[in-house]
Design an enzyme around this catalytic site. Structure first.
Site, short mmCIF file in Angstrom:
data_model
loop_
_atom_site.label_atom_id
_atom_site.label_comp_id
_atom_site.label_asym_id
_atom_site.label_seq_id
_atom_site.Cartn_x
_atom_site.Cartn_y
_atom_site.Cartn_z
N SER A 64 -7.77 7.69 4.97
CA SER A 64 -8.32 8.26 3.82
C SER A 64 -9.26 9.54 4.38
CB SER A 64 -9.26 7.23 2.87
OG SER A 64 -8.36 6.27 2.49
N1 SAH Z 1 -8.55 2.05 4.89
C1 SAH Z 1 -7.65 2.49 5.75
C2 SAH Z 1 -6.73 3.24 4.64
C3 SAH Z 1 -5.16 2.49 4.94
S1 SAH Z 1 -3.99 3.35 3.87
C4 SAH Z 1 -8.10 3.60 6.82
O1 SAH Z 1 -9.17 3.87 6.96
O2 SAH Z 1 -7.22 3.93 7.67
C5 SAH Z 1 -3.74 1.53 3.01
C6 SAH Z 1 -3.27 0.51 3.84
O3 SAH Z 1 -3.25 -0.66 2.92
C7 SAH Z 1 -2.16 0.84 4.42
O4 SAH Z 1 -2.34 0.53 5.97
C8 SAH Z 1 -1.23 -0.38 3.95
O5 SAH Z 1 -0.17 -1.00 4.89
C9 SAH Z 1 -1.97 -1.26 3.51
N2 SAH Z 1 -1.52 -2.47 2.32
C10 SAH Z 1 -1.04 -2.04 1.36
N3 SAH Z 1 -0.68 -2.97 0.47
C11 SAH Z 1 -1.34 -4.15 1.22
C12 SAH Z 1 -1.27 -5.63 0.88
N4 SAH Z 1 -0.83 -6.20 -0.29
N5 SAH Z 1 -2.12 -6.19 1.57
C13 SAH Z 1 -2.86 -5.67 2.91
N6 SAH Z 1 -2.45 -4.38 3.19
C14 SAH Z 1 -1.90 -3.62 2.36
#
Ligand code: SAH
Length: 214
Positions: A64
């Site tokens: 993000s």
């Molecule tokens: N906080 C992260 C943002 C990653 S984007 C950072 O700083 O890099 C959101 C993430 O949520 C992705 O990696 C995606 O694979 C994950 N995600 C989506 N649905 C999910 C679920 N049901 N359980 C766990 N992770 C999930």
């Protein structure tokens, strides 16, 4: 580039992207002026690590934008004693920031390769008060519930389980809505109901069901 060379861009990120945009929580500003964001993105993207945008982290997912990490961290109202559940570890950057703001972070990622990447990123950045799991975050993490806060870093709709796994007085924060049109919502779990407040409009990668092993 030596990591000292990233100090100045990181300071500028805090001043020009966070303070200017209204982030006020000193502990959040402090955490983001310390956590080495460039170590959470791939080497080829390091020069862009402190720019005002999200960046790809592989598997079609993104880290993000700094402002959004700060805003979400601030909205959790952390004081330091909390145990926080994070859904969507991604590269582990938000996890690292949270780990400096609370007692312990429990973070779940559904894509195994990202879960492993976060593990090595967090080890390198020496964050010891973090527990990671590869699995479906929609199921929460029963073993360590109840939590003081749940933060979801993918967009969609809340799982009832998250509210169940929150303490009374706890906060659930997430980007809510249909594909690509999300709004940050904070739900406070009360003894006899929920108090909800809406904040910034935003766009996140989607919250998806199930674990993905590869
Ligand atoms: N906080 C992260 C943002 C990653 S984007 C950072 O700083 O890099 C959101 C993430 O949520 C992705 O990696 C995606 O694979 C994950 N995600 C989506 N649905 C999910 C679920 N049901 N359980 C766990 N992770 C999930």
């Amino acid at each position: 580039m030596h990591s000292l060379s990233y100090d100045r861009p990181r300071r500028r990120m805090v001043e020009e992207q966070l303070i200017t945009a209204g982030i006020q929580d000193e502990r959040v500003l402090q955490a983001m002026s310390i956590v080495p964001r460039h170590l959470f993105v791939d080497a080829a993207l390091r020069a862009h690590a402190y720019q005002d945008s999200s960046l790809p982290i592989g598997e079609g997912q993104t880290i993000s934008q700094p402002y959004m990490v700060a805003k979400m961290s601030e909205l959790l109202l952390l004081q330091g004693h909390e145990r926080v559940l994070e859904i969507g570890t991604g590269c582990g950057y938000q996890t690292a920031v949270l780990s400096r703001l609370c007692k312990r972070v429990y973070s779940i990622e559904r894509i195994e390769s990202l879960h492993e990447k976060a593990r090595s990123n967090l080890r390198r950045a020496q964050h010891a008060n973090v527990m990671l799991k590869c699995g479906d975050g929609l199921l929460g993490w029963e073993e360590y519930a109840p939590f003081d806060a749940v933060i979801v870093t993918a967009g969609g709709f809340a799982s009832d389980i998250w509210l169940e796994q929150l303490k009374v007085g706890g906060i659930l924060l997430m980007p809510e809505g249909d594909e690509k049109k999300h709004q940050l919502v904070r739900r406070l779990k009360l003894q006899d109901g929920i108090e909800e407040t809406y904040f910034d409009a935003c766009t996140f990668v989607p919250l998806l069901e199930g674990e993905l092993r590869r």
